[in-house]
Design a protein around this motif. Structure first.
Motif, PDB file in Angstrom:
ATOM      1  N   TYR A  44       0.827  -1.204   0.000  1.00 53.14           N
ATOM      2  CA  TYR A  44       0.000   0.000   0.000  1.00 53.14           C
ATOM      3  C   TYR A  44       0.865   1.260   0.000  1.00 53.14           C
ATOM      4  N   PRO A  45       1.641   1.463  -1.071  1.00 53.50           N
ATOM      5  CA  PRO A  45       2.544   2.627  -1.101  1.00 53.50           C
ATOM      6  C   PRO A  45       1.799   3.934  -1.305  1.00 53.50           C
ATOM      7  N   TYR A  46       2.501   5.028  -1.079  1.00 52.92           N
ATOM      8  CA  TYR A  46       1.959   6.352  -1.357  1.00 52.92           C
ATOM      9  C   TYR A  46       2.193   6.647  -2.842  1.00 52.92           C
ATOM     10  N   HIS A  47       1.128   6.812  -3.599  1.00 51.19           N
ATOM     11  CA  HIS A  47       1.296   6.993  -5.044  1.00 51.19           C
ATOM     12  C   HIS A  47       1.893   8.345  -5.393  1.00 51.19           C
ATOM     13  N   TRP A  48       1.832   9.303  -4.473  1.00 46.30           N
ATOM     14  CA  TRP A  48       2.470  10.575  -4.759  1.00 46.30           C
ATOM     15  C   TRP A  48       3.990  10.474  -4.769  1.00 46.30           C
ATOM     16  N   ALA A  49       4.542   9.355  -4.292  1.00 49.21           N
ATOM     17  CA  ALA A  49       5.998   9.200  -4.253  1.00 49.21           C
ATOM     18  C   ALA A  49       6.604   9.114  -5.654  1.00 49.21           C
ATOM     19  N   TRP A  50       5.786   8.822  -6.668  1.00 48.80           N
ATOM     20  CA  TRP A  50       6.268   8.732  -8.049  1.00 48.80           C
ATOM     21  C   TRP A  50       6.165  10.071  -8.776  1.00 48.80           C
ATOM     22  N   LEU A  51       5.636  11.078  -8.133  1.00 48.28           N
ATOM     23  CA  LEU A  51       5.489  12.379  -8.776  1.00 48.28           C
ATOM     24  C   LEU A  51       6.796  13.178  -8.682  1.00 48.28           C
ATOM     25  N   PRO A  52       7.052  14.057  -9.643  1.00 48.48           N
ATOM     26  CA  PRO A  52       8.326  14.808  -9.622  1.00 48.48           C
ATOM     27  C   PRO A  52       8.483  15.697  -8.393  1.00 48.48           C
ATOM     28  N   TRP A  53       7.383  16.183  -7.819  1.00 53.83           N
ATOM     29  CA  TRP A  53       7.476  17.044  -6.640  1.00 53.83           C
ATOM     30  C   TRP A  53       7.995  16.288  -5.417  1.00 53.83           C
ATOM     31  N   ALA A  54       7.887  14.941  -5.443  1.00 61.02           N
ATOM     32  CA  ALA A  54       8.354  14.142  -4.313  1.00 61.02           C
ATOM     33  C   ALA A  54       9.869  14.040  -4.262  1.00 61.02           C
ATOM     34  N   LYS A  55      10.544  14.427  -5.340  1.00 64.34           N
ATOM     35  CA  LYS A  55      12.002  14.339  -5.387  1.00 64.34           C
ATOM     36  C   LYS A  55      12.670  15.614  -4.890  1.00 64.34           C
ATOM     37  N   ILE A  56      11.858  16.613  -4.560  1.00 59.85           N
ATOM     38  CA  ILE A  56      12.396  17.885  -4.072  1.00 59.85           C
ATOM     39  C   ILE A  56      12.426  17.867  -2.549  1.00 59.85           C
ATOM     40  N   ALA A  57      13.506  18.310  -1.967  1.00 57.46           N
ATOM     41  CA  ALA A  57      13.655  18.292  -0.504  1.00 57.46           C
ATOM     42  C   ALA A  57      12.589  19.156   0.155  1.00 57.46           C
ATOM     43  N   PHE A  58      12.192  18.763   1.357  1.00 55.11           N
ATOM     44  CA  PHE A  58      11.189  19.527   2.094  1.00 55.11           C
ATOM     45  C   PHE A  58      11.640  20.973   2.257  1.00 55.11           C
ATOM     46  N   SER A  59      10.697  21.888   2.119  1.00 58.09           N
ATOM     47  CA  SER A  59      10.995  23.313   2.184  1.00 58.09           C
ATOM     48  C   SER A  59      11.216  23.781   3.620  1.00 58.09           C
ATOM     49  N   ASN A  60      11.856  24.922   3.745  1.00 55.72           N
ATOM     50  CA  ASN A  60      12.049  25.510   5.072  1.00 55.72           C
ATOM     51  C   ASN A  60      10.714  25.887   5.705  1.00 55.72           C
ATOM     52  N   GLU A  61       9.733  26.283   4.868  1.00 51.89           N
ATOM     53  CA  GLU A  61       8.430  26.665   5.398  1.00 51.89           C
ATOM     54  C   GLU A  61       7.762  25.494   6.115  1.00 51.89           C
ATOM     55  N   ILE A  62       7.810  24.325   5.500  1.00 48.24           N
ATOM     56  CA  ILE A  62       7.206  23.144   6.119  1.00 48.24           C
ATOM     57  C   ILE A  62       7.998  22.714   7.346  1.00 48.24           C
ATOM     58  N   ARG A  63       9.315  22.803   7.238  1.00 47.46           N
ATOM     59  CA  ARG A  63      10.153  22.425   8.367  1.00 47.46           C
ATOM     60  C   ARG A  63       9.856  23.311   9.571  1.00 47.46           C
ATOM     61  N   ASP A  64       9.730  24.615   9.339  1.00 45.85           N
ATOM     62  CA  ASP A  64       9.457  25.543  10.438  1.00 45.85           C
ATOM     63  C   ASP A  64       8.042  25.368  10.989  1.00 45.85           C
ATOM     64  N   LEU A  65       7.130  24.875  10.171  1.00 41.62           N
ATOM     65  CA  LEU A  65       5.741  24.711  10.599  1.00 41.62           C
ATOM     66  C   LEU A  65       5.561  23.510  11.522  1.00 41.62           C
ATOM     67  N   VAL A  66       6.114  22.364  11.148  1.00 43.86           N
ATOM     68  CA  VAL A  66       5.794  21.127  11.869  1.00 43.86           C
ATOM     69  C   VAL A  66       6.926  20.576  12.732  1.00 43.86           C
ATOM     70  N   LEU A  67       8.169  20.866  12.404  1.00 42.35           N
ATOM     71  CA  LEU A  67       9.277  20.256  13.153  1.00 42.35           C
ATOM     72  C   LEU A  67       9.279  20.639  14.627  1.00 42.35           C
ATOM     73  N   PRO A  68       9.072  21.920  14.997  1.00 40.54           N
ATOM     74  CA  PRO A  68       9.048  22.233  16.441  1.00 40.54           C
ATOM     75  C   PRO A  68       7.960  21.484  17.193  1.00 40.54           C
ATOM     76  N   LEU A  69       6.833  21.253  16.547  1.00 42.20           N
ATOM     77  CA  LEU A  69       5.741  20.526  17.201  1.00 42.20           C
ATOM     78  C   LEU A  69       6.059  19.049  17.335  1.00 42.20           C
ATOM     79  N   LEU A  70       6.490  18.433  16.243  1.00 46.98           N
ATOM     80  CA  LEU A  70       6.730  16.993  16.255  1.00 46.98           C
ATOM     81  C   LEU A  70       7.953  16.612  17.076  1.00 46.98           C
ATOM     82  N   SER A  71       8.836  17.555  17.326  1.00 47.19           N
ATOM     83  CA  SER A  71      10.015  17.267  18.158  1.00 47.19           C
ATOM     84  C   SER A  71       9.703  17.314  19.641  1.00 47.19           C
TER      85      SER A  71
END
Length: 461
Positions: A338-365
């Motif tokens: 049951y893979p994530y089908h979005w993993a085959w899209l070209p946007w999945a090959k781009i590293a996570f943005s700083n915006e997303i990192r700043d949004l969720v990383l402090p919470l999840l840590s």
């Protein structure tokens, strides 16, 4: 018997109501054989572990709507003091049903799901009853029944708790709100009753009999516990307008590439979808069950001899719907991955943005935030009659493992495709810590980490 119903005293009315109820129960017993034959064709499955303007909703004159006499039960359940907008939308749905504007069944998909409308016949939500889920006993569609009969070895998903899709839908919305991702249309557990829902013949006959008695003898009818059809519990997800299947726009983007600014905007929305799916371990994310809304730039001629200019800049948004097959109690390890089908899209090959990192990383840590999230999930899941505390803890162990991998990937600057390639992790609570709500000081003293060794037979599907 006199035709003047006003001569019936309260004691007699109560006795008569009891007699009618007893008569209906006896009729139900007498027709048990026929009912069994009628429901034998319905799937009966058991498993083991292995947006919108508010309108008033009058509550007077309920006796004029005896078919839906369970409204008072719904009023007690369908109330959220902290979310008056959502409460009002549900009231609109209840009022429209009472007015004869019934939910309309959606013929796509493998479960009983319905478009819910308001008094203006405008779709405001999608409702999915628990007992009409893909493997529910009252699923109105035959595909899953044929699946069970013709291919029992591949029946169901062994990593998921059966008939818990409505909780999964609401749980995905909860995670989305806690992390402020804003990609899941708000979803809550709601009780509704409607003629268009799939009920057993006995439920419909009992409702019809009580309605006839109530119309003939109103004083007797007032003593019935319920006159109408029993309300069903299910997920109520707000309807989003202007969106299309992701597959449609993804194909268009191949031939009509987005501009730099719009492409960046889509990348940020895409990353939010990735974060959500990975945390809840969505086992059913194809390109046909998430949505994209793309408002192309509008051009206007400002005058003769002048250049065309952009009046409205392009905007692209993502909506994550169909989250009913998430929150497994183990990572997939049987037939399919049951893979994530979005993993085959070209946007999945781009590293996570700083915006997303700043949004969720402090919470999840923050372990206390993660525990608060698990506590909120517990308050939601424990409302189910078949709730199992042990199974739930295993579900949270998988989710904590996903969060652990995600935080590491964000710190390391990985991409979504690199994230899904990380080993599956399970983070379990220490035995002495199960059920505690105390604040955590040390990860090693509270959790134990392990990796899943068994892999599914087919890793690509």
């Amino acid at each position: 018997m006199t035709s003047d119903t006003d001569e019936i005293n309260p004691v007699a009315a109560t006795t008569a109501a009891a007699v009618v109820d007893e008569r209906i129960r006896s009729l139900s017993t007498a027709s048990e054989a026929s009912e069994d034959s009628a429901t034998a064709l319905l799937p009966d499955v058991t498993f083991g572990p292995g947006n919108h303007t508010g309108m008033g909703s009058p509550r007077s004159n309920r006796e004029s709507q005896p078919l839906l006499g369970a409204r008072h039960e719904q009023d007690d359940f369908n109330h959220w003091p902290d979310d008056p907008h959502f409460t009002d939308l549900v009231r609109q749905a209840e009022t429209s049903i009472e007015s004869g504007i019934y939910p309309e069944r959606i013929y796509q998909g493998s479960s009983g799901s319905y478009f819910v409308k308001n008094s203006n016949v405008k779709v405001i939500a999608v409702y999915k009853p628990k007992d009409e889920e893909p493997y529910g006993r009252l699923n109105p569609k035959w595909t899953k029944w044929l699946h069970k009969v013709c291919c029992p070895c591949c029946f169901g998903r062994s990593c998921l708790v059966p008939n818990q899709g409505y909780l999964s839908e609401a749980g995905a919305s909860l995670v989305d709100q806690k992390l402020q991702l804003n990609v899941v249309p708000k979803t809550r557990v709601v009780k509704l009753a409607s003629e268009t829902f799939n009920y057993t013949r006995i439920d419909r006959e009992k409702s019809r009999a009580k309605k006839l008695v109530s119309e003939r003898f109103p004083k007797v009818g007032r003593h019935f516990h319920r006159i109408g059809l029993p309300p069903k519990v299910g997920s109520f997800q707000l309807f989003v307008e202007g969106f299309k299947d992701a597959d449609y726009w993804l194909r268009r983007f191949e031939t009509e590439p987005l501009g730099e600014t719009t492409s960046r905007q889509f990348q940020l929305q895409f990353e939010r979808l990735v974060i959500l799916d990975y945390i809840i371990r969505n086992t059913d994310r194809g390109n046909d069950n998430w949505l994209i809304k793309y408002d192309k730039p509008e051009l206007a001629d400002e005058g003769e001899g002048e250049d065309w200019s952009v009046v409205k800049p392009p905007e692209v948004r993502v909506a994550a719907i169909d989250n009913g097959l998430a929150f497994p109690f183990k990572h997939p390890d049987s037939w399919r991955a049951y893979p994530y089908h979005w993993a085959w899209l070209p946007w999945a090959k781009i590293a996570f943005s700083n915006e997303i990192r700043d949004l969720v990383l402090p919470l999840l840590s923050d372990m206390n935030f993660v525990q608060e999230l698990c506590d909120d999930m517990y308050n939601l899941f424990q409302t189910d009659k078949g709730f199992d505390r042990h199974i739930f803890e295993r579900q949270m162990s998988v989710m904590r493992g996903q969060i652990l991998n995600l935080t590491q990937a964000l710190r390391d600057g990985k991409s979504p495709v690199q994230l899904v390639q990380m080993p599956a992790v399970i983070v379990e609570r220490s035995k002495g810590r199960v059920g505690t709500t105390a604040r955590f000081r040390s990860f090693s003293d509270t959790f134990t980490q392990s990796f899943q060794e068994k892999s599914p037979f087919f890793s690509w599907c």
